[in-house]
Design an enzyme around this catalytic site. Sequence first.
Site, PDB file in Angstrom:
ATOM      1  N   HIS A  99       0.848  -1.190   0.000  1.00 24.95           N
ATOM      2  CA  HIS A  99       0.000   0.000   0.000  1.00 24.95           C
ATOM      3  C   HIS A  99       0.884   1.240   0.000  1.00 24.95           C
ATOM      4  CE1 HIS A  99       0.859  -1.070   4.185  1.00 24.95           C
ATOM      5  NE2 HIS A  99       0.846   0.229   4.448  1.00 24.95           N
ATOM      6  N   HIS A 101       0.837   5.298   1.343  1.00 27.28           N
ATOM      7  CA  HIS A 101       0.191   6.286   2.201  1.00 27.28           C
ATOM      8  C   HIS A 101       0.161   7.608   1.443  1.00 27.28           C
ATOM      9  CE1 HIS A 101       0.894   4.044   6.113  1.00 27.28           C
ATOM     10  NE2 HIS A 101       1.728   3.433   5.308  1.00 27.28           N
TER      11      HIS A 101
HETATM   12  P1  AMP Z   1       2.397   0.406   7.230  1.00 25.34           P
HETATM   13  O1  AMP Z   1       3.152   0.792   8.470  1.00 25.34           O
HETATM   14  O2  AMP Z   1       2.948   1.074   5.998  1.00 25.34           O
HETATM   15  O3  AMP Z   1       2.240  -1.085   7.088  1.00 25.34           O
HETATM   16  O4  AMP Z   1       0.983   1.053   7.425  1.00 25.34           O
HETATM   17  C1  AMP Z   1      -0.170   0.359   7.782  1.00 25.34           C
HETATM   18  C2  AMP Z   1      -1.237   1.395   7.982  1.00 25.34           C
HETATM   19  O5  AMP Z   1      -2.490   0.745   7.999  1.00 25.34           O
HETATM   20  C3  AMP Z   1      -1.116   2.177   9.287  1.00 25.34           C
HETATM   21  O6  AMP Z   1      -1.023   3.570   9.010  1.00 25.34           O
HETATM   22  C4  AMP Z   1      -2.396   1.815  10.039  1.00 25.34           C
HETATM   23  O7  AMP Z   1      -2.899   2.901  10.770  1.00 25.34           O
HETATM   24  C5  AMP Z   1      -3.314   1.416   8.908  1.00 25.34           C
HETATM   25  N1  AMP Z   1      -4.364   0.478   9.269  1.00 25.34           N
HETATM   26  C6  AMP Z   1      -4.233  -0.683   9.942  1.00 25.34           C
HETATM   27  N2  AMP Z   1      -5.423  -1.293  10.069  1.00 25.34           N
HETATM   28  C7  AMP Z   1      -6.331  -0.496   9.441  1.00 25.34           C
HETATM   29  C8  AMP Z   1      -7.744  -0.590   9.229  1.00 25.34           C
HETATM   30  N3  AMP Z   1      -8.462  -1.599   9.681  1.00 25.34           N
HETATM   31  N4  AMP Z   1      -8.340   0.415   8.539  1.00 25.34           N
HETATM   32  C9  AMP Z   1      -7.615   1.453   8.087  1.00 25.34           C
HETATM   33  N5  AMP Z   1      -6.287   1.588   8.247  1.00 25.34           N
HETATM   34  C10 AMP Z   1      -5.652   0.632   8.921  1.00 25.34           C
END
Ligand code: AMP
Length: 138
Positions: A99, A101
């Site tokens: 993903h 951000h």
């Molecule tokens: P990363 O550190 O790049 O793996 O980012 C994962 C992101 O997913 C973090 O910013 C979390 O806040 C977000 N996240 C985790 N679970 C959910 C969820 N159920 N809905 C929306 N965002 C999420």
Amino acid sequence: MDDCIFCQIIAHKAPAEFVYEDDHVVAFMDIYPATRGHCLIVPRQHVRNLYDVAPDVAAAVMAVAVRLAPALRDVTRADGMNLWQSSESAAGQVVFHFHMHLLPRYAGDGLHVPGNRRRAAPAELNGLATDVRQRLMA
Ligand code: AMP
Ligand code: ZN
């Protein structure tokens, strides 16, 4: 991938606030926003991270980022925008479904990405660049 929260969100089996969906990519609001308006752009296909994503899938994600960024800027009145991707735990990856951000930035918001930089020696840059060029051709 039954244990992947993003696969569950994509399948509408877990809740999320979607801002965009097409055949290949979705985008939804981050549930723990680092700044107001923090969104995640996610391919429907489950791949672990930048090491695994196919170029055409990455391009589809990037195309959504390009489309979403000005809309998010206009809605949030952000002063700037970061596009951010983490691959593997050492880089801060927590959800192992690729993903990106999209992170609206506000003057004085106090986020520092990245810190601790120093001017590199030319020989260090040349050595690394030479090794990477060779690895790309291997
Ligand atoms: P990363 O550190 O790049 O793996 O980012 C994962 C992101 O997913 C973090 O910013 C979390 O806040 C977000 N996240 C985790 N679970 C959910 C969820 N159920 N809905 C929306 N965002 C999420
Ligand atoms: Zn997944």
